[in-house]
Each structure stands twice: as C-alpha cells, then as structure tokens.
Scaffold this motif. Structure first.
Motif, short mmCIF file in Angstrom:
data_model
loop_
_atom_site.label_atom_id
_atom_site.label_comp_id
_atom_site.label_asym_id
_atom_site.label_seq_id
_atom_site.Cartn_x
_atom_site.Cartn_y
_atom_site.Cartn_z
N SER A 45 0.83 -1.21 0.00
CA SER A 45 0.00 0.00 0.00
C SER A 45 0.86 1.26 0.00
O SER A 45 0.57 2.22 -0.73
CB SER A 45 -0.92 -0.01 1.23
OG SER A 45 -1.68 1.16 1.29
N ASP A 49 0.98 4.15 -2.80
CA ASP A 49 0.77 5.55 -2.42
C ASP A 49 1.95 6.41 -2.87
O ASP A 49 1.75 7.54 -3.32
CB ASP A 49 0.58 5.66 -0.90
CG ASP A 49 0.16 7.05 -0.48
OD1 ASP A 49 -0.83 7.56 -1.03
OD2 ASP A 49 0.83 7.63 0.40
N THR A 63 -5.41 4.10 -0.56
CA THR A 63 -4.24 3.88 0.30
C THR A 63 -4.26 4.78 1.53
O THR A 63 -3.77 4.39 2.58
CB THR A 63 -2.92 4.08 -0.48
OG1 THR A 63 -2.87 5.40 -1.02
CG2 THR A 63 -2.77 3.04 -1.57
#
Length: 124
Positions: A45, A49, A63
């Motif tokens: 994640s 991001d 995210t």
C-alpha cells in the motif's frame, strides 16, 4: 494448564483467564502469520501511495484509508502484546521497543498531529 514459552508456567497460572487467553493468542503461530501478512500488505500500500501519480487519485484515496486501517491493526497488535506478555517483557526486547516506537509515531502523526494541522490549514 496450557502456557507458552514466553511466559513462566507459574506466572501463567496466576494470570486472570482473560490474560491467559491473550497470551495464548499473541504467542500462537497464526498471530505471527497474520501480523507479518499485514506488514507485507502495508508495504504494498505504501508503494502504491508513493507512486500515486502512476496509479491515479482513486488509488491514492484507497491507500490513505488503508493507512488508518493498518495503523488501527498495529495499535491493536501492540496493545495485545503489551497485555499478554507484559510491558517489561515486551519492551525488554529490541523488536518490542521498535514496534512501540513505530506505532506511537504513527498514532502521533496520523491521529493527533495531522488532524490538528488539518484544522489549522497547515500541511504536515
């Protein structure tokens, strides 16, 4: 009764039933697998991001929500370890101290500092 290697058997027997349950949970192999899996998904994640300009605004929004979900899990995990293993035993190890610092930093940044800065119009 049942106990784990992380806690002395006599100490385990003196614990309340709910704390014995917490000890059994945090020392179970599935607890480690779940925790490590969340760490891996959190890393993925964070990577998405970081490259949000590639993935798009929707991915960035997802995210950002996941960041709070992961932090909630890590906070829960920390509390369970502190309760189950005890503060001295858990923070006596290097990994426990690192875990504490990382979670405390995340809570301070995401759930304390950022909301304050958001209300004042500043950016962290």
């Amino acid at each position: 009764g049942r106990h784990c290697d992380a806690v002395d058997p006599e100490e385990f027997e003196r614990m309340s039933k709910w704390r014995q349950y917490v000890v059994l949970v945090v020392t179970h192999g599935l607890w480690d697998i779940a925790s490590c899996s969340v760490v891996v998904f959190n890393c993925i994640s964070m990577g998405i991001d970081t490259d949000s300009h590639i993935w798009g605004e929707t991915a960035q929004n997802v995210t950002q929500v996941l960041e709070h979900v992961f932090l909630a899990f890590f906070t829960f995990e920390l509390i369970m370890n502190l309760v189950g293993l005890g503060v001295r035993r858990f923070l006596g190890g290097l990994w426990g101290r690192l875990d504490f610092v990382l979670v405390a930093s995340g809570v301070a940044t995401s759930w304390v500092l950022q909301p304050i800065l958001d209300t004042t119009g500043q950016v962290a």
